[in-house]
Enzyme design. Structure first.
Site, mmCIF file in Angstrom:
data_model
loop_
_atom_site.group_PDB
_atom_site.id
_atom_site.type_symbol
_atom_site.label_atom_id
_atom_site.label_comp_id
_atom_site.label_asym_id
_atom_site.label_seq_id
_atom_site.Cartn_x
_atom_site.Cartn_y
_atom_site.Cartn_z
ATOM 1 N N PRO A 28 1.071 4.554 -5.468
ATOM 2 C CA PRO A 28 -0.222 3.886 -5.383
ATOM 3 C C PRO A 28 -0.772 3.767 -3.962
ATOM 4 O O PRO A 28 -0.016 3.550 -3.012
ATOM 5 C CB PRO A 28 0.058 2.494 -5.969
ATOM 6 C CG PRO A 28 1.537 2.330 -5.915
ATOM 7 C CD PRO A 28 2.112 3.699 -6.044
ATOM 8 N N ASN A 29 -2.074 3.948 -3.891
ATOM 9 C CA ASN A 29 -2.865 3.781 -2.660
ATOM 10 C C ASN A 29 -2.645 4.902 -1.640
ATOM 11 O O ASN A 29 -3.282 4.900 -0.586
ATOM 12 C CB ASN A 29 -2.592 2.412 -2.004
ATOM 13 C CG ASN A 29 -3.037 1.278 -2.893
ATOM 14 O OD1 ASN A 29 -4.182 1.273 -3.342
ATOM 15 N ND2 ASN A 29 -2.161 0.343 -3.180
ATOM 16 N N ARG A 36 -7.528 4.090 4.579
ATOM 17 C CA ARG A 36 -6.786 2.845 4.341
ATOM 18 C C ARG A 36 -5.992 2.434 5.589
ATOM 19 O O ARG A 36 -5.116 3.194 6.034
ATOM 20 C CB ARG A 36 -5.812 3.095 3.191
ATOM 21 C CG ARG A 36 -4.827 2.000 2.938
ATOM 22 C CD ARG A 36 -3.715 2.475 2.006
ATOM 23 N NE ARG A 36 -2.779 1.423 1.757
ATOM 24 C CZ ARG A 36 -1.532 1.607 1.334
ATOM 25 N NH1 ARG A 36 -1.098 2.835 1.096
ATOM 26 N NH2 ARG A 36 -0.735 0.592 1.156
ATOM 27 N N GLU A 72 13.361 10.332 0.369
ATOM 28 C CA GLU A 72 12.384 9.231 0.352
ATOM 29 C C GLU A 72 11.613 9.284 1.661
ATOM 30 O O GLU A 72 12.220 9.371 2.738
ATOM 31 C CB GLU A 72 13.135 7.899 0.217
ATOM 32 C CG GLU A 72 12.235 6.673 0.240
ATOM 33 C CD GLU A 72 13.041 5.369 0.209
ATOM 34 O OE1 GLU A 72 14.289 5.421 0.029
ATOM 35 O OE2 GLU A 72 12.420 4.311 0.390
HETATM 36 C C1 DHK Z 1 3.253 3.081 1.638
HETATM 37 C C2 DHK Z 1 2.768 1.986 1.018
HETATM 38 O O1 DHK Z 1 1.711 2.069 0.240
HETATM 39 C C3 DHK Z 1 3.358 0.660 1.234
HETATM 40 O O2 DHK Z 1 3.198 -0.178 0.124
HETATM 41 C C4 DHK Z 1 4.801 0.734 1.640
HETATM 42 C C5 DHK Z 1 4.506 3.077 2.416
HETATM 43 C C6 DHK Z 1 4.985 1.709 2.794
HETATM 44 C C7 DHK Z 1 4.404 4.050 3.578
HETATM 45 O O3 DHK Z 1 4.590 3.664 4.722
HETATM 46 O O4 DHK Z 1 4.151 5.230 3.320
HETATM 47 O O5 DHK Z 1 5.266 -0.534 1.989
#
Ligand code: DHK
Length: 151
Positions: free
Chosen positions: A14-15, A22, A102
């Site tokens: 997500p996001n 963002r 990861e």
């Molecule tokens: C991405 C996110 O959206 C966060 O919720 C995680 C991760 C970190 C990143 O750093 O890619 O905490």
């Protein structure tokens, strides 16, 4: 017969579809498309294949991981915020039976305490964090290195 190329699947949670816009101070100025282009450029000389999947929905990520058991050889996964909460994604990762790297754009250990936990950290081959989009290219090298038995 030439060996078939390794099939690497990138999964973003997500996001991550809105990076670039963002919180750029944390996630950088590159869009997910920019990062995918960097990975695609890096994969060409490796003789490997790469596919990309992004979803904002936990269940869709679970389903894609289940399918990966049949159509991928290795994974690069950034579960986004689900990193810190999702037992379902951990279980699906285990079901896939696939080695995974990861990856995180930011370094969660430099951030809020709730980001210091990862439900997948102990079931992946390795972790890369805090290097922005470049981490996704390093993750490609890392998973191919592992699949080729060069560890
Ligand atoms: C991405 C996110 O959206 C966060 O919720 C995680 C991760 C970190 C990143 O750093 O890619 O905490």
């Amino acid at each position: 017969m030439a060996p078939s190329p390794f099939r690497i699947l990138y999964i973003d949670g997500p996001n991550l579809n809105v990076i670039g816009k963002r919180e750029p101070r944390i996630y950088g100025n590159k869009t997910l498309e920019d990062i995918r282009r960097m990975v695609s450029d890096a994969v060409a000389p490796e003789g490997a294949g790469v596919t990309f999947f992004q979803s904002n929905c936990e269940g869709e990520i679970v389903t894609r991981l289940q399918e990966a058991r049949e159509d991928a050889d290795g994974l690069v996964i950034n579960p986004g915020a689900y990193t810190h909460t999702s037992i379902a994604i951990r279980d699906a990762l285990l079901y896939s039976g696939l080695p995974a790297i990861e990856v995180h754009l930011s370094n969660p250990h430099r951030r809020e305490p709730f980001r210091h936990v990862s439900t997948v950290a102990d079931v992946v081959v390795g972790r890369i964090a805090g290097l922005g989009g470049f981490g996704y290219v390093l993750a490609l090298q890392a998973i191919l290195h592992h699949l080729r038995g060069e560890d």
